[in-house]
Design a protein around this motif. Structure first.
Motif, short mmCIF file in Angstrom:
data_model
loop_
_atom_site.label_atom_id
_atom_site.label_comp_id
_atom_site.label_asym_id
_atom_site.label_seq_id
_atom_site.Cartn_x
_atom_site.Cartn_y
_atom_site.Cartn_z
N VAL A 81 -2.64 -4.22 -7.35
CA VAL A 81 -1.47 -5.05 -7.05
C VAL A 81 -0.62 -4.37 -5.98
O VAL A 81 -0.17 -5.00 -5.01
CB VAL A 81 -0.62 -5.27 -8.34
CG1 VAL A 81 0.69 -5.96 -8.01
CG2 VAL A 81 -1.41 -6.07 -9.36
N TRP A 82 -0.44 -3.05 -6.13
CA TRP A 82 0.39 -2.29 -5.18
C TRP A 82 -0.21 -2.36 -3.77
O TRP A 82 0.49 -2.62 -2.79
CB TRP A 82 0.50 -0.84 -5.67
CG TRP A 82 1.42 -0.01 -4.83
CD1 TRP A 82 2.79 -0.02 -4.86
CD2 TRP A 82 1.03 0.93 -3.82
NE1 TRP A 82 3.27 0.87 -3.94
CE2 TRP A 82 2.23 1.47 -3.28
CE3 TRP A 82 -0.18 1.39 -3.32
CZ2 TRP A 82 2.24 2.43 -2.27
CZ3 TRP A 82 -0.18 2.34 -2.31
CH2 TRP A 82 1.02 2.85 -1.80
N LEU A 83 -1.56 -2.18 -3.68
CA LEU A 83 -2.22 -2.21 -2.38
C LEU A 83 -2.13 -3.61 -1.76
O LEU A 83 -1.93 -3.78 -0.56
CB LEU A 83 -3.69 -1.80 -2.51
CG LEU A 83 -3.92 -0.31 -2.78
CD1 LEU A 83 -5.38 -0.03 -3.05
CD2 LEU A 83 -3.45 0.54 -1.59
N GLU A 84 -2.25 -4.63 -2.63
CA GLU A 84 -2.17 -6.03 -2.17
C GLU A 84 -0.77 -6.29 -1.58
O GLU A 84 -0.64 -6.83 -0.48
CB GLU A 84 -2.43 -6.94 -3.38
CG GLU A 84 -2.56 -8.42 -3.06
CD GLU A 84 -3.64 -8.71 -2.02
OE1 GLU A 84 -3.39 -9.59 -1.19
OE2 GLU A 84 -4.70 -8.03 -2.00
N ASN A 85 0.27 -5.83 -2.30
CA ASN A 85 1.65 -6.01 -1.80
C ASN A 85 1.86 -5.29 -0.49
O ASN A 85 2.54 -5.79 0.41
CB ASN A 85 2.67 -5.48 -2.82
CG ASN A 85 2.77 -6.40 -4.01
OD1 ASN A 85 2.39 -7.57 -3.92
ND2 ASN A 85 3.26 -5.88 -5.12
N LEU A 86 1.24 -4.09 -0.39
CA LEU A 86 1.39 -3.30 0.83
C LEU A 86 0.77 -4.03 2.02
O LEU A 86 1.31 -4.06 3.12
CB LEU A 86 0.67 -1.96 0.61
CG LEU A 86 1.13 -0.78 1.44
CD1 LEU A 86 2.53 -0.38 1.03
CD2 LEU A 86 0.18 0.40 1.21
N ARG A 87 -0.40 -4.67 1.75
CA ARG A 87 -1.11 -5.38 2.81
C ARG A 87 -0.28 -6.56 3.31
O ARG A 87 -0.26 -6.89 4.48
CB ARG A 87 -2.48 -5.85 2.29
CG ARG A 87 -3.44 -6.20 3.36
CD ARG A 87 -4.88 -5.72 3.12
NE ARG A 87 -5.24 -5.65 1.72
CZ ARG A 87 -6.04 -6.54 1.12
NH1 ARG A 87 -6.52 -7.56 1.77
NH2 ARG A 87 -6.38 -6.38 -0.14
#
Ligand code: HEM
Ligand code: HEM
Length: 203
Positions: free
Chosen positions: A196-202
């Motif tokens: 989820v964190w990586l998705e938000n970062l993207r």
């Protein structure tokens, strides 16, 4: 009045403990390597020249450099930022001295200093050659930087211990080595949280 034990995120407790173990191991074995091969700035003469000591030290350094330090640094810089000194807090170090807020700022400053020192020690470690000391090559610049990093790290870790005791006492120390955790902090959820964190970062 007894203070409550604060809650520390499980990932922080795990990374901080392994980092602490490896740092103390590197500090002790590094000192023994210095003590047996060098000793120009004083020493205890505990061990004789011994290549195994260098290998053991190199192993502590290896795991620190390639595994734990990058993870611990990433955690501290991303999730644990509040416990590191911020640029706008540096000027507060000269104000309202001895107030609880000031002590907490000093604590943050020392946390940051410990991270900088361990990074300096690990990076300069990568510039060492295992043959220098056995060949009596004691005057390499990288070796002096590595020795200086050892001193800085020792001082910052000792003051870190004192600061933790000052700002939070025994309950804060226990909190870092507590093995219980909240269900929402379970390792089963980490992979999902990371995605989820990586998705938000993207985004
Ligand atoms: C008096 C203190 C120290 C001395 C004399 C010393 C000496 C050395 C020597 C001779 C090496 C080369 C060994 C090899 O390449 O296998 C080395 C490597 C290294 N040291 Fe130290 N060291 C000291 C303290 C520290 C400390 C405090 C740390 C970290 C907290 C550290 C981290 C490293 C690392 C990361 C390496 C590279 C290991 C590798 O990946 O090959 N050293 N050190
Ligand atoms: C072995 C003895 C150690 C003890 C008892 C100890 C204890 C603690 C405690 C209780 C905290 C939490 C402070 C808070 O919540 O305000 C903390 C945080 C921290 N410690 Fe240690 N520590 C030790 C070793 C180390 C070492 C060796 C390092 C690094 C070289 C280190 C670096 C840090 C950092 C950077 C933080 C802040 C983490 C964040 O950003 O969330 N500690 N320590």
């Amino acid at each position: 009045m007894s203070r409550q034990i604060p809650y520390q995120p499980l990932l922080l407790r795990i990374l901080h403990s392994i980092n602490g173990f490896l740092v103390i191991g590197a500090l002790v074995t590094g000192f023994l390597v210095y003590d047996s091969y060098d000793g120009r700035f004083g020493g205890l003469g505990l061990t004789k020249e011994n290549r195994t000591l260098i290998d053991i030290h190199g192993t502590f350094g290896f795991f620190l450099f390639f595994v734990i330090l990058p993870l611990f640094l990433a955690y501290c810089l991303i999730k644990g930022k509040k416990r590191l000194i911020q640029l706008n807090q540096i000027k507060d170090l000269t104000k309202q001295i001895n107030q609880p807020k000031w002590w907490y700022n000093v604590h943050r400053f020392v946390n940051t200093l410990a991270l900088v020192s361990v990074s300096l020690a690990a990076i300069s470690g990568k510039f060492q050659s295992e043959d220098w000391l056995p060949n009596k090559e004691l005057n390499h610049l990288a070796y002096y930087v590595h020795l200086l990093a050892w001193l800085l790290l020792l001082i910052s870790v000792l003051i870190h211990g004192l600061m933790v005791a000052k700002v939070g006492g025994i309950p804060l120390i226990i909190s870092m080595y507590n093995i219980k955790y909240k269900p929402e902090d379970s390792p089963h959820l980490w992979w999902g949280n990371l995605k989820v964190w990586l998705e938000n970062l993207r985004r």
